[in-house]
Scaffold this active site. Structure first.
Site, PDB file in Angstrom:
ATOM      1  N   LYS A 204       0.818  -1.207   0.000  1.00 38.81           N
ATOM      2  CA  LYS A 204       0.000   0.000   0.000  1.00 38.81           C
ATOM      3  C   LYS A 204       0.864   1.275   0.000  1.00 38.81           C
ATOM      4  CE  LYS A 204      -3.156   2.868   0.157  1.00 38.81           C
ATOM      5  NZ  LYS A 204      -4.433   3.133   0.698  1.00 38.81           N
ATOM      6  N   LEU A 250       0.117  10.847 -15.012  1.00 37.64           N
ATOM      7  CA  LEU A 250       1.164  11.627 -15.672  1.00 37.64           C
ATOM      8  C   LEU A 250       0.598  12.983 -16.038  1.00 37.64           C
ATOM      9  CD1 LEU A 250       3.221   9.438 -18.181  1.00 37.64           C
ATOM     10  CD2 LEU A 250       3.969  10.491 -16.044  1.00 37.64           C
ATOM     11  N   CYS A 260      -4.039  11.191   1.339  1.00 36.49           N
ATOM     12  CA  CYS A 260      -3.203   9.992   1.194  1.00 36.49           C
ATOM     13  C   CYS A 260      -1.781  10.270   0.719  1.00 36.49           C
ATOM     14  CB  CYS A 260      -3.897   9.015   0.259  1.00 36.49           C
ATOM     15  SG  CYS A 260      -5.537   8.603   0.820  1.00 36.49           S
TER      16      CYS A 260
HETATM   17  C1  UGA Z   1      -5.050   7.729  -3.681  1.00 36.79           C
HETATM   18  C2  UGA Z   1      -4.761   6.488  -4.535  1.00 36.79           C
HETATM   19  O1  UGA Z   1      -4.974   6.786  -5.924  1.00 36.79           O
HETATM   20  C3  UGA Z   1      -5.664   5.325  -4.118  1.00 36.79           C
HETATM   21  O2  UGA Z   1      -5.303   4.162  -4.860  1.00 36.79           O
HETATM   22  C4  UGA Z   1      -5.463   5.073  -2.614  1.00 36.79           C
HETATM   23  O3  UGA Z   1      -6.307   4.024  -2.142  1.00 36.79           O
HETATM   24  C5  UGA Z   1      -5.800   6.338  -1.840  1.00 36.79           C
HETATM   25  O4  UGA Z   1      -4.922   7.399  -2.300  1.00 36.79           O
HETATM   26  C6  UGA Z   1      -5.598   6.058  -0.375  1.00 36.79           C
HETATM   27  O5  UGA Z   1      -4.452   5.836   0.033  1.00 36.79           O
HETATM   28  O6  UGA Z   1      -6.585   5.932   0.348  1.00 36.79           O
HETATM   29  P1  UGA Z   1      -6.906   9.681  -3.700  1.00 36.79           P
HETATM   30  O7  UGA Z   1      -6.076  10.333  -2.627  1.00 36.79           O
HETATM   31  O8  UGA Z   1      -8.372   9.570  -3.518  1.00 36.79           O
HETATM   32  O9  UGA Z   1      -6.391   8.169  -3.954  1.00 36.79           O
HETATM   33  O10 UGA Z   1      -6.654  10.515  -5.006  1.00 36.79           O
HETATM   34  P2  UGA Z   1      -5.949  10.354  -6.433  1.00 36.79           P
HETATM   35  O11 UGA Z   1      -6.969  10.241  -7.484  1.00 36.79           O
HETATM   36  O12 UGA Z   1      -4.897   9.316  -6.394  1.00 36.79           O
HETATM   37  O13 UGA Z   1      -5.272  11.795  -6.572  1.00 36.79           O
HETATM   38  C7  UGA Z   1      -4.324  12.274  -5.616  1.00 36.79           C
HETATM   39  C8  UGA Z   1      -3.796  13.632  -6.002  1.00 36.79           C
HETATM   40  O14 UGA Z   1      -2.951  13.540  -7.128  1.00 36.79           O
HETATM   41  C9  UGA Z   1      -4.892  14.654  -6.388  1.00 36.79           C
HETATM   42  O15 UGA Z   1      -4.575  15.902  -5.785  1.00 36.79           O
HETATM   43  C10 UGA Z   1      -4.790  14.753  -7.898  1.00 36.79           C
HETATM   44  O16 UGA Z   1      -5.173  16.003  -8.385  1.00 36.79           O
HETATM   45  C11 UGA Z   1      -3.299  14.527  -8.097  1.00 36.79           C
HETATM   46  N1  UGA Z   1      -2.964  13.997  -9.433  1.00 36.79           N
HETATM   47  C12 UGA Z   1      -3.401  12.758  -9.806  1.00 36.79           C
HETATM   48  C13 UGA Z   1      -2.168  14.757 -10.286  1.00 36.79           C
HETATM   49  O17 UGA Z   1      -1.756  15.892  -9.958  1.00 36.79           O
HETATM   50  N2  UGA Z   1      -1.842  14.240 -11.511  1.00 36.79           N
HETATM   51  C14 UGA Z   1      -2.249  13.006 -11.912  1.00 36.79           C
HETATM   52  O18 UGA Z   1      -1.901  12.590 -13.042  1.00 36.79           O
HETATM   53  C15 UGA Z   1      -3.066  12.256 -11.035  1.00 36.79           C
END
Ligand code: UGA
Length: 434
Positions: A204, A250, A260
């Site tokens: 994780k 990306l 998270c």
């Molecule tokens: C993340 C993980 O994706 C999940 O698999 C995990 O279960 C979860 O954390 C957790 O540990 O509980 P989450 O925090 O809901 O999920 O959000 P994400 O969709 O992963 O995005 C995280 C951050 O990254 C956001 O601020 C988003 O804007 C940013 N991001 C995401 C980017 O800046 N660029 C990207 O290409 C993708």
């Protein structure tokens, strides 16, 4: 078999609803009596697509109930999923006090064999501590098992992630625990990965930190694009076509936030350092993310020069779309900096405004909240877009231009097309492309 889910935050509520949907009898439990009363009467404290409906449906069918009587729940359950929070200490390490509290609760109520499944994101070796704590405090010789079953749901698509998992990691140390968990997740037997407990716990943290690293990597590349004629969107597309790299996570922008990634990468750094492992790779990814605020502020200054008394329509406050969550949202540091320089902010978010008001209460003329993006843009000197909500990507740009005092858009998430905006007469700034 009766399953209890202790903790009714994002992970706990989705787990409770998801397990009920898989056909199990589930009790969602929390020590917060008022929260349980609200959830039982159908008032769900978080916004998560599909969650309300699923909770309500299974509550109605009698498959899912809620209780704040933790002792009774612990006694009644055969399997206990631990979904309590692990907030962050100042040094980056996780605060495990709630996990310890639940472990002691289980020890006090170990009236027959139970499987204790840790689902919260925790440092490697936590299960060992849960086992030791239950062993130290239990009052009888009743046997129990510990397992790790980390959750991979993303906010905004948590229900569908739970019901359509890429993989289910089951970390166990006995055949009995393995058989129970594999039975619970029987519907997904082709996606089950059985490991030992330390491995499951590390999968994780290692996954989240890798994704955070990937985002910081493309943000680093976007800095190079800004000094050259390269376009980061095309660089990411070209890279992502290599199946070894993959195109997801990306997307360059203002950096990652949420409950998270920022927490997990710091926690993994701390875990590694405590074990004597050099962790500078992840420290640098975290630093690059922190630096995104400076990158955004430079763009705002480039567009508006002096920020004092400039009106800025800040559109999108949540850490990502489809959630009302602002925990560690990059927007928070950007707003703080803008206010420090004397800007007047006109804020809008489809879901997260109420949460943001708790951090930045309305102050007429300095911090104002609006219920539509066009109202926020009224008379503003520029738009600053911080979350890529679909609603914002679909804005009527002609109307937006008429509403603004100056047709300037600073797009922190690259949701608009530079050509389209320039054609409409906007001055347009985005990330890693001209
Ligand atoms: C993340 C993980 O994706 C999940 O698999 C995990 O279960 C979860 O954390 C957790 O540990 O509980 P989450 O925090 O809901 O999920 O959000 P994400 O969709 O992963 O995005 C995280 C951050 O990254 C956001 O601020 C988003 O804007 C940013 N991001 C995401 C980017 O800046 N660029 C990207 O290409 C993708």
């Amino acid at each position: 078999m009766k399953i209890a889910v202790i903790g009714t935050g994002y992970v706990g509520l989705v787990t409770a609803a998801g397990l009920a949907e898989l056909g199990h009898r589930v009790i969602g439990a929390d020590k917060d009596v008022e929260k349980i009363a609200r959830i039982s009467s159908g008032i769900i404290p978080i916004y998560e697509p599909g969650l309300n409906e699923l909770l309500a449906a299974h509550h109605r069918k009698g498959r899912l109930s809620f209780s704040a009587d933790l002792d009774a729940v612990a006694q009644e359950a055969d399997v206990i999923f631990v979904c309590v929070g692990t907030p962050q200490h100042d040094d980056g390490s996780a605060d495990m006090s709630q996990i310890e509290e639940v472990s002691r609760l289980i020890a006090d109520n170990l009236n027959r064999y139970k499987l204790v499944v840790e689902k919260s994101t925790v440092p490697v070796k936590t299960s060992h501590w849960i086992k030791r704590t239950i062993g130290l405090y239990k009052k009888t010789d009743t046997p129990f098992d510990i397992a790790s079953n980390p959750e991979f749901l993303r906010e905004g698509s948590a229900v569908s992630d739970f019901l359509n998992p890429d993989r289910i990691i089951v970390g166990v140390e006995s055949d009995k625990a393995r058989d129970i968990l594999c039975g619970i997740y029987g519907r997904f037997k082709d996606r089950l990965v059985v490991t030992n407990i330390d491995t499951a716990e590390l999968i994780k943290h290692a996954s989240n930190s890798f994704l955070a690293l990937k985002i910081s990597y493309i943000n680093l590349i976007s800095n190079i694009c800004e000094k050259t004629d390269a376009n980061v969107e095309q660089v990411a597309e070209g890279m992502g076509l290599d199946p070894r790299i993959g195109g997801r996570f990306l997307k360059a922008g203002i950096g990652y936030g949420g409950s998270c990634f920022p927490k997990d990468i710091k926690a993994l750094v701390k875990i590694g350092e405590d074990l004597g492992v050099e962790m500078s790779l992840l420290k640098e990814a975290d630093r690059i993310n922190f630096d995104r605020v400076r990158v955004v502020m430079e763009k705002v200054r480039k567009a508006l020069w002096i920020l004092k008394d400039k009106q800025i329509a800040v559109l999108g406050l949540a850490f990502k779309p489809e959630t009302d969550d602002i925990r560690e949202a990059p927007s928070i540091n950007v707003i703080r900096e803008l206010l420090r320089e004397g800007a007047r902010l006109r804020l809008y978010d489809p879901q997260a405004a109420d949460n943001m008001k708790l951090l930045f209460p309305p102050e007429p003329g300095r911090v104002d909240y609006f219920t539509s993006p066009y109202a926020a843009a009224e008379g503003a000197n520029s738009v600053l877009l911080l979350t890529e909500w679909e609603e914002l990507a679909g804005l009527d740009l002609v109307k937006l231009k008429e509403t603004l005092a100056n047709p300037i858009v600073i797009d922190g998430r690259n949701i608009f097309s530079p050509e389209a905006l320039k054609k409409l007469g906007f001055e347009y700034y985005s990330i890693g492309r001209k």
